[in-house]
Design a protein around this motif. Structure first.
Motif, PDB file in Angstrom:
ATOM      1  N   PRO A   1       0.753  -1.148  -0.103  1.00 57.19           N
ATOM      2  CA  PRO A   1       0.146   0.295  -0.022  1.00 57.19           C
ATOM      3  C   PRO A   1       0.830   1.181  -0.060  1.00 57.19           C
ATOM      4  CG  PRO A   1       0.159  -0.931   2.151  1.00 57.19           C
ATOM      5  CD  PRO A   1       0.812  -1.947   1.555  1.00 57.19           C
ATOM      6  N   ILE A   2       0.402   2.188  -0.670  1.00 55.39           N
ATOM      7  CA  ILE A   2       0.771   3.604  -0.462  1.00 55.39           C
ATOM      8  C   ILE A   2      -0.292   4.567   0.174  1.00 55.39           C
ATOM      9  CG2 ILE A   2       1.262   5.615  -1.890  1.00 55.39           C
ATOM     10  CD1 ILE A   2       1.936   3.921  -4.267  1.00 55.39           C
ATOM     11  N   ALA A   3       0.235   5.158   1.309  1.00 56.58           N
ATOM     12  CA  ALA A   3      -0.624   6.010   1.964  1.00 56.58           C
ATOM     13  C   ALA A   3      -0.451   7.480   2.125  1.00 56.58           C
ATOM     14  CB  ALA A   3      -0.722   5.336   3.473  1.00 56.58           C
ATOM     15  N   ASP A   4       0.982   7.634   1.583  1.00 55.51           N
ATOM     16  CA  ASP A   4       1.619   9.048   1.694  1.00 55.51           C
ATOM     17  C   ASP A   4       2.450   9.137   0.341  1.00 55.51           C
ATOM     18  OD1 ASP A   4       3.854  10.817   2.454  1.00 55.51           O
ATOM     19  OD2 ASP A   4       2.233  11.426   3.594  1.00 55.51           O
ATOM     20  N   ALA A   5       1.974   9.715  -0.645  1.00 58.75           N
ATOM     21  CA  ALA A   5       2.665   9.840  -1.947  1.00 58.75           C
ATOM     22  C   ALA A   5       3.988  10.408  -1.898  1.00 58.75           C
ATOM     23  CB  ALA A   5       1.981  10.465  -3.204  1.00 58.75           C
ATOM     24  N   PRO A   6       4.044  11.465  -1.108  1.00 60.06           N
ATOM     25  CA  PRO A   6       5.455  12.205  -0.857  1.00 60.06           C
ATOM     26  C   PRO A   6       6.540  11.400  -0.399  1.00 60.06           C
ATOM     27  CG  PRO A   6       3.810  13.825  -0.419  1.00 60.06           C
ATOM     28  CD  PRO A   6       3.022  12.532  -0.294  1.00 60.06           C
TER      29      PRO A   6
ATOM     30  N   VAL B   1      -3.076   9.907   3.105  1.00 53.51           N
ATOM     31  CA  VAL B   1      -4.440   9.820   3.733  1.00 53.51           C
ATOM     32  C   VAL B   1      -4.009   9.480   5.168  1.00 53.51           C
ATOM     33  CG1 VAL B   1      -6.007   8.763   2.096  1.00 53.51           C
ATOM     34  CG2 VAL B   1      -4.383   7.046   3.165  1.00 53.51           C
ATOM     35  N   MET B   2      -2.582   9.614   5.808  1.00 51.32           N
ATOM     36  CA  MET B   2      -2.257   9.633   7.052  1.00 51.32           C
ATOM     37  C   MET B   2      -2.860  10.206   7.928  1.00 51.32           C
ATOM     38  SD  MET B   2      -0.006   7.051   6.742  1.00 51.32           S
ATOM     39  CE  MET B   2       0.313   7.083   8.481  1.00 51.32           C
ATOM     40  N   ASP B   3      -3.300  11.314   7.708  1.00 55.43           N
ATOM     41  CA  ASP B   3      -4.031  12.080   8.842  1.00 55.43           C
ATOM     42  C   ASP B   3      -5.503  11.844   8.738  1.00 55.43           C
ATOM     43  OD1 ASP B   3      -4.498  12.998   6.100  1.00 55.43           O
ATOM     44  OD2 ASP B   3      -4.413  15.171   6.789  1.00 55.43           O
ATOM     45  N   ARG B   4      -6.062  11.201   7.854  1.00 59.23           N
ATOM     46  CA  ARG B   4      -7.357  10.821   7.714  1.00 59.23           C
ATOM     47  C   ARG B   4      -7.636   9.237   8.219  1.00 59.23           C
ATOM     48  NH1 ARG B   4      -9.345  11.352   2.151  1.00 59.23           N
ATOM     49  NH2 ARG B   4      -7.360  11.385   1.535  1.00 59.23           N
ATOM     50  N   LEU B   5      -6.463   8.425   8.615  1.00 59.71           N
ATOM     51  CA  LEU B   5      -6.864   7.215   8.949  1.00 59.71           C
ATOM     52  C   LEU B   5      -7.762   6.933  10.154  1.00 59.71           C
ATOM     53  CD1 LEU B   5      -3.350   5.552   7.901  1.00 59.71           C
ATOM     54  CD2 LEU B   5      -5.297   5.431   6.631  1.00 59.71           C
TER      55      LEU B   5
ATOM     56  N   ALA C   1       9.627   0.640   5.942  1.00 66.32           N
ATOM     57  CA  ALA C   1       9.799   2.056   6.615  1.00 66.32           C
ATOM     58  C   ALA C   1       8.464   2.889   6.233  1.00 66.32           C
ATOM     59  CB  ALA C   1      10.818   2.542   6.090  1.00 66.32           C
ATOM     60  N   LEU C   2       8.080   2.466   4.862  1.00 60.92           N
ATOM     61  CA  LEU C   2       6.448   3.174   4.464  1.00 60.92           C
ATOM     62  C   LEU C   2       5.280   2.453   5.256  1.00 60.92           C
ATOM     63  CD1 LEU C   2       7.348   3.835   0.676  1.00 60.92           C
ATOM     64  CD2 LEU C   2       7.297   5.722   2.503  1.00 60.92           C
ATOM     65  N   VAL C   3       5.495   0.997   5.043  1.00 63.82           N
ATOM     66  CA  VAL C   3       4.285   0.274   5.539  1.00 63.82           C
ATOM     67  C   VAL C   3       4.150   0.505   7.071  1.00 63.82           C
ATOM     68  CG1 VAL C   3       3.066  -2.084   5.629  1.00 63.82           C
ATOM     69  CG2 VAL C   3       4.374  -1.156   3.494  1.00 63.82           C
ATOM     70  N   ARG C   4       5.082   0.583   7.667  1.00 61.96           N
ATOM     71  CA  ARG C   4       4.710   0.456   9.369  1.00 61.96           C
ATOM     72  C   ARG C   4       3.961   1.635   9.657  1.00 61.96           C
ATOM     73  NH1 ARG C   4       7.121  -2.143  13.285  1.00 61.96           N
ATOM     74  NH2 ARG C   4       8.834  -2.918  12.007  1.00 61.96           N
ATOM     75  N   PRO C   5       4.245   2.854   9.315  1.00 58.86           N
ATOM     76  CA  PRO C   5       3.357   3.779   9.814  1.00 58.86           C
ATOM     77  C   PRO C   5       1.950   3.606   9.488  1.00 58.86           C
ATOM     78  CG  PRO C   5       5.233   4.838   9.041  1.00 58.86           C
ATOM     79  CD  PRO C   5       5.418   3.333   8.553  1.00 58.86           C
ATOM     80  N   LEU C   6       1.575   3.268   8.462  1.00 55.86           N
ATOM     81  CA  LEU C   6       0.241   2.817   7.820  1.00 55.86           C
ATOM     82  C   LEU C   6      -0.349   1.784   8.794  1.00 55.86           C
ATOM     83  CD1 LEU C   6      -2.533   2.673   6.060  1.00 55.86           C
ATOM     84  CD2 LEU C   6      -0.948   1.272   4.608  1.00 55.86           C
TER      85      LEU C   6
ATOM     86  N   ALA D   1      -4.381  -5.033  19.359  1.00 58.33           N
ATOM     87  CA  ALA D   1      -4.168  -3.446  19.464  1.00 58.33           C
ATOM     88  C   ALA D   1      -3.060  -2.901  18.514  1.00 58.33           C
ATOM     89  CB  ALA D   1      -3.780  -3.207  20.868  1.00 58.33           C
ATOM     90  N   SER D   2      -2.010  -3.612  18.222  1.00 55.36           N
ATOM     91  CA  SER D   2      -0.784  -2.949  17.284  1.00 55.36           C
ATOM     92  C   SER D   2      -0.455  -4.092  16.477  1.00 55.36           C
ATOM     93  CB  SER D   2       0.105  -2.486  18.392  1.00 55.36           C
ATOM     94  OG  SER D   2       0.738  -3.588  19.093  1.00 55.36           O
ATOM     95  N   PRO D   3      -0.232  -3.591  15.206  1.00 56.32           N
ATOM     96  CA  PRO D   3       0.447  -4.505  14.279  1.00 56.32           C
ATOM     97  C   PRO D   3       1.931  -4.925  14.369  1.00 56.32           C
ATOM     98  CG  PRO D   3       0.164  -2.609  13.454  1.00 56.32           C
ATOM     99  CD  PRO D   3      -0.267  -2.312  14.700  1.00 56.32           C
ATOM    100  N   ARG D   4       2.218  -5.998  13.865  1.00 56.81           N
ATOM    101  CA  ARG D   4       3.580  -6.486  14.095  1.00 56.81           C
ATOM    102  C   ARG D   4       3.905  -7.207  12.521  1.00 56.81           C
ATOM    103  NH1 ARG D   4       1.062  -9.898  17.043  1.00 56.81           N
ATOM    104  NH2 ARG D   4       1.530 -12.145  16.715  1.00 56.81           N
ATOM    105  N   PRO D   5       5.200  -6.810  11.977  1.00 61.60           N
ATOM    106  CA  PRO D   5       5.359  -7.745  10.660  1.00 61.60           C
ATOM    107  C   PRO D   5       5.509  -9.235  10.884  1.00 61.60           C
ATOM    108  CG  PRO D   5       7.370  -6.524  11.329  1.00 61.60           C
ATOM    109  CD  PRO D   5       6.224  -5.902  12.355  1.00 61.60           C
TER     110      PRO D   5
END
Length: 301
Positions: free
Chosen positions: A130-135, A214-218, A240-245, A292-296
Motif C-alpha cells: 500500500p501507498i498511504a503517503d505519496a510524498p 491519507v495518513m492524517d485521515r486514517l 519503513a513506509l508500511v509500518r506507519p500505515l 491492538a498493535s500490528p507487527r510484521p
C-alpha cells in the motif's frame, strides 16, 4: 472453474470486469482493485486460484483508461476521485452488498479513499503493497534508485531504453524472468493515465497525486473493519513506509513476505494465497476485539 465477463456502466463509459468462481457460493466474494494508475489487472492472475482453493468468487476489473475497459480521450478524468467512484459503480452493478475488498499499490490508494467514505457492507479490507503517503513513497523510491550501481543510475539518467528495469527487477518483481502475464500487463499500461496522475518515474512524482496522503485521515476508518496489510521485504513500498500505515490502523495485521518485492502474489503465490484465505476465513467466522498493535509477520509456509 466458472468465469464470467461483462461490462459495468460508469459515467457513460464501460468498465470491463471478470468474475472467477461461483458468485452465488456460501463464501463472500473478494473484489480486487489492481495497481497502476493506468495498468490492466492481468498481473494479478495468480490470485484466481483462490477461487478453487477457498471456494469463493473473485472479481477483477480493468480501470477506465486501460485494458479492456473504455479509453476516453479526456485527461480531466484522470484523478483519484474517478477511480473511487468507478469502484463504487462496479460494486453496485454487480450487486455486491457484502464483500471483501483488496487493493494493491495504487489500488490500495483507491481502496483507502473509498473505505474512508464508510460504505456499508464491507467485510474486510486488504491493503497490498500500500501507498498511504505519496510524498513519502516518492522519497523512498528515490532513495532506492540512488542505491543502484553508478552505471545503472547513469543509464536511467540518460533515459536509455530499458534502463528503468534495473530498478523494477529489484523492487517490483524479483523473478527472473518475469512471467509473461506480468510483462504484458506492465507493457500495456496507459502512459497517459500514469503520466497525468503520477509522472515519469516512480521517484519523480509530477502528476496530480503529488502531495496526496491519507495518513492524517486514517482515524476515520471503521474501527470494526478487519484490515490485513501485506508487503514484501524488498518492496517498493518498503517496511519503513508500511509500518506507519499499519500502526495507524487499529487492529491491523501486517504480513511481510520475505522473498518478495512488490508482487508477493506473483513471487510467493501459494504462500500469499494461504495468508489471504486464512484472513478472509477468520474474519468471516469470528467477530470481536482484535490485536491492538500490528507487527510484521512471516507465517510458516
Amino acid at each position: 472453474m466458472t468465469v464470467t465477463e461483462g461490462y459495468a456502466s460508469f459515467q457513460g463509459f464501460r468498465t470491463w470486469y471478470k468474475i472467477v468462481g461461483d458468485s452465488a457460493g456460501d463464501k463472500l466474494p473478494l473484489l480486487v482493485v489492481n495497481g497502476g494508475p493506468g495498468c490492466p489487472h492481468d498481473y494479478m492472475a495468480d490470485l484466481e486460484a483462490l477461487a478453487a482453493e477457498d471456494g469463493r468468487a473473485l472479481i477483477f476489473y480493468d480501470q477506465l483508461g486501460c485494458g479492456r475497459s473504455d479509453h476516453p480521450d479526456d485527461p480531466g478524468l484522470w484523478v483519484i476521485d474517478t477511480f473511487v467512484r468507478e469502484l463504487a459503480a462496479v460494486r453496485t452493478a454487480l450487486g455486491l452488498d457484502r464483500v471483501h475488498l483488496l487493493g494493491h499499490s495504487f489500488g490500495a490508494q483507491v481502496a483507502l479513499e473509498y473505505v474512508l467514505t464508510r460504505p456499508p457492507g464491507l467485510a474486510t479490507l486488504t491493503l497490498a503493497g500500500p501507498i498511504a503517503d505519496a510524498p513519502a513513497y516518492e522519497a523512498e523510491a528515490r532513495r532506492l534508485m540512488e542505491s543502484l550501481p553508478p552505471e545503472e543510475r547513469t543509464a536511467i539518467g540518460r533515459r536509455e531504453p530499458g534502463a528503468d528495469m534495473a530498478f523494477y527487477r529489484r523492487w517490483l518483481c524479483r523473478l527472473d524472468p518475469w512471467p509473461e502475464y506480468v510483462v504484458e500487463a506492465f507493457t500495456g499500461m496507459s502512459r497517459d493515465v500514469y503520466g497525468t496522475m503520477w509522472g515519469g518515474h516512480e521517484w519523480e512524482l509530477t502528476g496530480n497525486l503529488k502531495g496526496w496522503t491519507v495518513m492524517d485521515r486514517l482515524g476515520g476508518l471503521d474501527p470494526d473493519l478487519p484490515v490485513l496489510v501485506t508487503s514484501g521485504r524488498h518492496d517498493l513500498t518498503t517496511p519503513a513506509l508500511v509500518r506507519p500505515l499499519a500502526e495507524a490502523v487499529p487492529g491491523a495485521e501486517w504480513v511481510l513476505f520475505e522473498e518478495s518485492a512488490h508482487l508477493p502474489f506473483v513471487e510467493e503465490p501459494e504462500h500469499y494465497r494461504a495468508v489471504l484465505a486464512s484472513f478472509l476465513r477468520r474474519s468471516e467466522a469470528v467477530s470481536g476485539p482484535r490485536a491492538a498493535s500490528p507487527r510484521p509477520l512471516s507465517p510458516s509456509r
